[in-house]
Design a protein around this motif. Structure first.
Motif, PDB file in Angstrom:
ATOM      1  N   UNK A   1       8.268 -54.986  -8.999  1.00 41.47           N
ATOM      2  CA  UNK A   1       7.606 -53.525  -9.424  1.00 41.47           C
ATOM      3  C   UNK A   1       6.078 -54.153  -9.740  1.00 41.47           C
ATOM      4  N   UNK A   2       5.111 -53.235  -8.843  1.00 41.75           N
ATOM      5  CA  UNK A   2       3.942 -53.347  -9.046  1.00 41.75           C
ATOM      6  C   UNK A   2       3.313 -52.261  -9.453  1.00 41.75           C
ATOM      7  N   UNK A   3       2.189 -52.197 -10.575  1.00 40.73           N
ATOM      8  CA  UNK A   3       1.685 -50.934 -11.040  1.00 40.73           C
ATOM      9  C   UNK A   3       0.287 -51.404 -11.130  1.00 40.73           C
ATOM     10  N   UNK A   4      -0.313 -50.312 -10.628  1.00 39.13           N
ATOM     11  CA  UNK A   4      -1.940 -50.179 -10.752  1.00 39.13           C
ATOM     12  C   UNK A   4      -2.486 -49.173 -11.471  1.00 39.13           C
ATOM     13  N   UNK A   5      -2.818 -49.484 -12.634  1.00 36.86           N
ATOM     14  CA  UNK A   5      -3.502 -48.384 -13.580  1.00 36.86           C
ATOM     15  C   UNK A   5      -4.680 -48.429 -13.558  1.00 36.86           C
ATOM     16  N   UNK A   6      -5.065 -46.922 -13.767  1.00 28.98           N
ATOM     17  CA  UNK A   6      -6.677 -46.717 -13.549  1.00 28.98           C
ATOM     18  C   UNK A   6      -6.658 -45.474 -14.824  1.00 28.98           C
ATOM     19  N   UNK A   7      -8.113 -45.294 -14.981  1.00 31.44           N
ATOM     20  CA  UNK A   7      -8.436 -44.597 -16.041  1.00 31.44           C
ATOM     21  C   UNK A   7      -9.000 -42.931 -15.763  1.00 31.44           C
ATOM     22  N   UNK A   8      -8.573 -42.596 -14.533  1.00 32.68           N
ATOM     23  CA  UNK A   8      -8.843 -41.278 -13.852  1.00 32.68           C
ATOM     24  C   UNK A   8      -7.666 -40.546 -14.023  1.00 32.68           C
ATOM     25  N   UNK A   9      -7.275 -39.399 -14.286  1.00 28.36           N
ATOM     26  CA  UNK A   9      -6.105 -38.706 -14.507  1.00 28.36           C
ATOM     27  C   UNK A   9      -5.732 -38.039 -12.995  1.00 28.36           C
ATOM     28  N   UNK A  10      -6.553 -37.784 -12.336  1.00 27.05           N
ATOM     29  CA  UNK A  10      -6.178 -37.276 -10.824  1.00 27.05           C
ATOM     30  C   UNK A  10      -5.366 -38.170 -10.022  1.00 27.05           C
ATOM     31  N   UNK A  11      -4.186 -37.360  -9.695  1.00 31.74           N
ATOM     32  CA  UNK A  11      -3.038 -38.170  -8.808  1.00 31.74           C
ATOM     33  C   UNK A  11      -3.506 -38.263  -7.424  1.00 31.74           C
ATOM     34  N   UNK A  12      -3.124 -39.427  -6.963  1.00 36.08           N
ATOM     35  CA  UNK A  12      -3.288 -39.494  -5.642  1.00 36.08           C
ATOM     36  C   UNK A  12      -2.328 -38.781  -4.647  1.00 36.08           C
ATOM     37  N   UNK A  13      -3.124 -38.446  -3.606  1.00 38.21           N
ATOM     38  CA  UNK A  13      -2.392 -37.418  -2.532  1.00 38.21           C
ATOM     39  C   UNK A  13      -1.878 -38.031  -1.488  1.00 38.21           C
ATOM     40  N   UNK A  14      -0.735 -37.664  -1.148  1.00 36.78           N
ATOM     41  CA  UNK A  14       0.021 -38.287   0.228  1.00 36.78           C
ATOM     42  C   UNK A  14      -0.454 -37.249   1.280  1.00 36.78           C
ATOM     43  N   UNK A  15      -1.272 -37.568   2.237  1.00 36.45           N
ATOM     44  CA  UNK A  15      -1.823 -36.964   3.268  1.00 36.45           C
ATOM     45  C   UNK A  15      -1.380 -37.263   4.658  1.00 36.45           C
TER      46      UNK A  15
END
Length: 149
Positions: A92-106
Protein backbone atom coordinates in the motif's frame (compact mmCIF):
# COMPACT_ATOMS: atom_id res chain seq x y z
CA UNK A 1 13.56 8.17 4.89
CA UNK A 2 13.71 4.45 5.59
CA UNK A 3 12.80 2.93 8.92
CA UNK A 4 15.99 2.33 10.97
CA UNK A 5 17.24 -1.24 10.73
CA UNK A 6 16.61 -1.89 14.42
CA UNK A 7 12.95 -0.92 13.98
CA UNK A 8 12.36 -3.13 10.94
CA UNK A 9 10.88 -6.62 11.21
CA UNK A 10 13.14 -9.56 10.51
CA UNK A 11 13.20 -11.29 7.15
CA UNK A 12 13.11 -15.06 6.75
CA UNK A 13 14.80 -16.54 3.69
CA UNK A 14 13.34 -19.26 1.57
CA UNK A 15 11.82 -20.13 -1.80
CA UNK A 16 11.98 -17.46 -4.50
CA UNK A 17 13.41 -14.76 -2.29
CA UNK A 18 12.57 -13.30 1.03
CA UNK A 19 9.43 -13.80 3.04
CA UNK A 20 8.42 -10.48 4.52
CA UNK A 21 7.24 -10.42 8.11
CA UNK A 22 4.72 -7.60 8.44
CA UNK A 23 5.09 -4.77 7.93
CA UNK A 24 8.05 -3.06 6.36
CA UNK A 25 7.67 0.68 5.84
CA UNK A 26 9.07 3.52 3.84
CA UNK A 27 8.31 7.04 5.04
CA UNK A 28 9.56 10.17 3.29
CA UNK A 29 8.72 13.87 3.56
CA UNK A 30 8.63 15.49 0.13
CA UNK A 31 9.58 19.16 -0.07
CA UNK A 32 7.33 21.59 -1.90
CA UNK A 33 7.96 21.48 -5.67
CA UNK A 34 11.12 19.41 -5.14
CA UNK A 35 10.91 17.17 -8.19
CA UNK A 36 14.26 15.60 -7.25
CA UNK A 37 12.14 13.70 -4.72
CA UNK A 38 10.54 11.66 -7.51
CA UNK A 39 13.58 9.55 -8.52
CA UNK A 40 14.72 9.39 -4.88
CA UNK A 41 11.33 7.99 -3.85
CA UNK A 42 11.46 5.45 -6.68
CA UNK A 43 14.94 4.34 -5.61
CA UNK A 44 13.89 3.92 -1.98
CA UNK A 45 10.76 2.02 -2.98
CA UNK A 46 12.84 -0.22 -5.28
CA UNK A 47 15.04 -1.09 -2.30
CA UNK A 48 11.99 -1.87 -0.14
CA UNK A 49 10.53 -4.11 -2.86
CA UNK A 50 13.71 -5.97 -3.76
CA UNK A 51 12.73 -9.63 -4.39
CA UNK A 52 9.02 -8.83 -3.91
CA UNK A 53 6.24 -10.12 -6.13
CA UNK A 54 6.05 -11.56 -9.58
CA UNK A 55 8.19 -10.00 -12.31
CA UNK A 56 6.99 -6.54 -13.21
CA UNK A 57 5.01 -5.85 -10.01
CA UNK A 58 7.71 -3.73 -8.36
CA UNK A 59 8.16 -1.76 -11.58
CA UNK A 60 4.42 -1.03 -11.63
CA UNK A 61 4.65 0.08 -8.00
CA UNK A 62 7.54 2.42 -8.86
CA UNK A 63 5.65 3.92 -11.80
CA UNK A 64 2.47 4.51 -9.80
CA UNK A 65 4.41 5.94 -6.87
CA UNK A 66 6.20 8.39 -9.12
CA UNK A 67 2.84 9.48 -10.56
CA UNK A 68 1.35 10.14 -7.11
CA UNK A 69 4.47 11.92 -5.87
CA UNK A 70 4.69 14.06 -9.00
CA UNK A 71 1.00 14.99 -8.78
CA UNK A 72 1.36 16.01 -5.15
CA UNK A 73 4.41 18.17 -5.84
CA UNK A 74 3.20 19.77 -9.07
CA UNK A 75 -0.50 20.29 -8.39
CA UNK A 76 -0.56 21.27 -4.71
CA UNK A 77 2.34 23.73 -4.32
CA UNK A 78 2.95 22.38 -0.82
CA UNK A 79 4.86 19.64 1.01
CA UNK A 80 3.70 16.02 0.89
CA UNK A 81 4.42 12.77 2.73
CA UNK A 82 5.01 9.39 1.07
CA UNK A 83 4.28 6.22 3.01
CA UNK A 84 4.69 2.70 1.64
CA UNK A 85 3.79 -0.36 3.70
CA UNK A 86 4.81 -3.83 2.55
CA UNK A 87 2.99 -6.68 4.26
CA UNK A 88 2.30 -10.32 3.33
CA UNK A 89 -0.96 -9.28 1.64
CA UNK A 90 0.74 -6.78 -0.64
CA UNK A 91 1.85 -3.19 -0.91
CA UNK A 92 0.00 0.00 0.00
CA UNK A 93 1.44 3.35 -1.09
CA UNK A 94 -0.06 6.60 0.12
CA UNK A 95 0.88 10.18 -0.69
CA UNK A 96 -0.58 12.74 1.67
CA UNK A 97 -0.69 16.41 0.76
CA UNK A 98 -2.22 19.44 2.40
CA UNK A 99 -4.62 20.60 -0.31
CA UNK A 100 -8.18 19.25 -0.17
CA UNK A 101 -8.75 19.36 -3.96
CA UNK A 102 -9.17 15.80 -5.27
CA UNK A 103 -7.17 14.56 -8.26
CA UNK A 104 -9.06 14.18 -11.51
CA UNK A 105 -8.92 11.15 -13.75
CA UNK A 106 -8.94 12.72 -17.18
CA UNK A 107 -9.09 11.13 -20.57
CA UNK A 108 -5.82 12.21 -22.14
CA UNK A 109 -5.83 13.77 -25.57
CA UNK A 110 -4.05 11.25 -27.84
CA UNK A 111 -2.68 14.11 -29.94
CA UNK A 112 -1.70 16.22 -26.91
CA UNK A 113 1.17 16.15 -24.48
CA UNK A 114 1.64 13.64 -21.69
CA UNK A 115 -0.09 15.68 -18.98
CA UNK A 116 -3.19 14.15 -17.44
CA UNK A 117 -2.19 10.53 -17.80
CA UNK A 118 -0.94 9.84 -14.28
CA UNK A 119 -4.25 9.07 -12.62
CA UNK A 120 -5.35 7.04 -15.65
CA UNK A 121 -2.27 4.86 -15.08
CA UNK A 122 -3.07 4.53 -11.39
CA UNK A 123 -6.69 3.63 -12.15
CA UNK A 124 -5.73 1.03 -14.75
CA UNK A 125 -2.69 -0.62 -13.12
CA UNK A 126 -3.43 -0.62 -9.38
CA UNK A 127 -5.42 -3.44 -7.80
CA UNK A 128 -7.23 -0.75 -5.78
CA UNK A 129 -6.86 2.98 -5.33
CA UNK A 130 -8.67 5.91 -3.81
CA UNK A 131 -8.63 9.29 -2.13
CA UNK A 132 -9.10 9.76 1.60
CA UNK A 133 -9.80 13.26 2.94
CA UNK A 134 -7.99 14.51 6.04
CA UNK A 135 -8.69 17.50 8.25
CA UNK A 136 -6.19 19.41 6.15
CA UNK A 137 -5.69 17.91 2.73
CA UNK A 138 -6.01 14.35 1.48
CA UNK A 139 -4.21 11.08 0.88
CA UNK A 140 -4.16 9.44 -2.53
CA UNK A 141 -3.34 5.75 -2.25
CA UNK A 142 -3.02 2.56 -4.25
CA UNK A 143 -2.59 -1.11 -3.44
CA UNK A 144 -0.85 -3.89 -5.33
CA UNK A 145 -0.71 -7.57 -4.55
CA UNK A 146 2.51 -9.49 -5.12
CA UNK A 147 0.78 -11.53 -7.83
CA UNK A 148 -0.56 -10.05 -11.06
CA UNK A 149 -4.28 -9.34 -10.80
Amino acid sequence: MRVPAGDRPREARGGRGRVVEPPQRLWRRLGRADLRSVPEARRELRELLRDWGKPGRSEIAELLTSELVTNALVHTDDDAVLTAVLAPGGLRVEVRDFVPRRPRVRTPDPDGDTHGRGMVLVESLADAWGVRPHGVGKSVWFELGAEAA
